[in-house]
Design a protein around this motif. Structure first.
Motif, PDB file in Angstrom:
ATOM      1  N   THR A  28     -60.966 -25.911  30.787  1.00 15.41           N
ATOM      2  CA  THR A  28     -60.782 -24.990  31.719  1.00 15.41           C
ATOM      3  C   THR A  28     -59.319 -25.265  32.298  1.00 15.41           C
ATOM      4  N   PHE A  29     -58.449 -24.356  31.988  1.00  9.51           N
ATOM      5  CA  PHE A  29     -56.890 -24.645  32.112  1.00  9.51           C
ATOM      6  C   PHE A  29     -56.596 -24.899  33.545  1.00  9.51           C
ATOM      7  N   ASP A  30     -57.230 -24.238  34.434  1.00  4.85           N
ATOM      8  CA  ASP A  30     -56.962 -24.322  35.815  1.00  4.85           C
ATOM      9  C   ASP A  30     -57.061 -25.687  36.493  1.00  4.85           C
ATOM     10  N   ASP A  31     -58.133 -26.418  35.894  1.00  6.39           N
ATOM     11  CA  ASP A  31     -58.595 -27.662  36.432  1.00  6.39           C
ATOM     12  C   ASP A  31     -57.525 -28.836  35.784  1.00  6.39           C
ATOM     13  N   ALA A  75     -52.449 -16.998  32.838  1.00  8.23           N
ATOM     14  CA  ALA A  75     -52.986 -15.993  32.160  1.00  8.23           C
ATOM     15  C   ALA A  75     -53.056 -16.228  30.715  1.00  8.23           C
ATOM     16  N   LYS A  76     -52.172 -16.860  30.032  1.00 12.85           N
ATOM     17  CA  LYS A  76     -52.152 -17.105  28.851  1.00 12.85           C
ATOM     18  C   LYS A  76     -52.521 -18.451  28.310  1.00 12.85           C
ATOM     19  N   ASN A  77     -52.803 -19.424  29.235  1.00 13.09           N
ATOM     20  CA  ASN A  77     -53.267 -20.870  29.170  1.00 13.09           C
ATOM     21  C   ASN A  77     -52.195 -21.387  28.643  1.00 13.09           C
ATOM     22  N   THR A  78     -50.758 -21.280  28.800  1.00 18.55           N
ATOM     23  CA  THR A  78     -49.529 -21.636  28.257  1.00 18.55           C
ATOM     24  C   THR A  78     -48.554 -22.213  29.219  1.00 18.55           C
ATOM     25  N   VAL A  79     -48.078 -23.223  28.986  1.00 23.40           N
ATOM     26  CA  VAL A  79     -46.836 -23.912  29.749  1.00 23.40           C
ATOM     27  C   VAL A  79     -45.719 -24.154  28.882  1.00 23.40           C
ATOM     28  N   TYR A  95     -44.391 -33.783  22.986  1.00 25.87           N
ATOM     29  CA  TYR A  95     -45.835 -33.386  22.967  1.00 25.87           C
ATOM     30  C   TYR A  95     -46.062 -32.825  24.437  1.00 25.87           C
ATOM     31  N   CYS A  96     -47.114 -32.215  24.395  1.00 21.29           N
ATOM     32  CA  CYS A  96     -47.774 -31.870  25.755  1.00 21.29           C
ATOM     33  C   CYS A  96     -49.330 -32.164  25.549  1.00 21.29           C
ATOM     34  N   ALA A  97     -49.408 -32.568  27.016  1.00 23.52           N
ATOM     35  CA  ALA A  97     -50.731 -33.059  27.120  1.00 23.52           C
ATOM     36  C   ALA A  97     -51.521 -32.458  28.331  1.00 23.52           C
ATOM     37  N   ALA A  98     -52.838 -32.926  28.584  1.00 19.74           N
ATOM     38  CA  ALA A  98     -53.447 -32.268  29.801  1.00 19.74           C
ATOM     39  C   ALA A  98     -54.150 -33.564  30.306  1.00 19.74           C
ATOM     40  N   ASP A  99     -54.056 -33.328  31.714  1.00 18.72           N
ATOM     41  CA  ASP A  99     -54.517 -34.221  32.427  1.00 18.72           C
ATOM     42  C   ASP A  99     -55.469 -34.052  33.478  1.00 18.72           C
ATOM     43  N   TYR A 100     -57.006 -34.362  33.345  1.00 20.21           N
ATOM     44  CA  TYR A 100     -57.668 -33.934  34.502  1.00 20.21           C
ATOM     45  C   TYR A 100     -57.847 -34.778  35.798  1.00 20.21           C
TER      46      TYR A 100
END
Length: 123
Positions: A28-31, A75-79, A95-100
């Motif tokens: 869930t990209f928005d989270d 809308a595109k789940n893109t940074v 690198y890109c990374a995601a942090d919850y």
């Protein structure tokens, strides 16, 4: 499956620009906050910038502030990472990374990582 696909790297002369993209899927990209990191040969991975997918707030490392701009298209789940006035010392794998749930540029806080894209800045 969680995927973070970084792209947009390449060879550029000092003073030039590049725009990196990070396409996310499988969560869930928005989270999540999305961060950009880089690692040069022989050096530790360092944080460059991150953005909140919730409210768009962002932060930058001192080395990036004033030259790089992070943005998000939910809308595109893109940074994106727009990099201007590039210097040879910006040469690295990015690198890109995601942090919850966290915030900041500590790579240890990030849960998911992409494969990296190479940026080479020639003098």
């Amino acid at each position: 499956d969680v995927q973070l696909q970084a792209s947009g790297g390449g060879l550029v002369q000092a003073g030039g620009s590049l725009r990196l993209s990070c396409a996310a899927s499988g969560f869930t990209f928005d989270d999540y906050n999305i961060g950009w990191f880089r690692q040069a040969p022989g050096k530790e991975r360092e944080g460059v910038s991150c953005i909140s997918s919730t409210d768009g707030s962002s932060t930058y490392a001192d080395s990036a502030a004033g030259r790089f701009t992070i943005s998000s298209d939910n809308a595109k789940n893109t940074v994106y990472l727009q990099m201007n006035s590039l210097k040879p010392e910006d040469t690295a794998v990015y690198y890109c990374a995601a942090d919850y749930g966290g915030w900041g540029l500590n790579p240890d806080d990030y849960d998911y990582w992409g494969q990296g894209t190479l940026v080479t800045v020639s003098s």
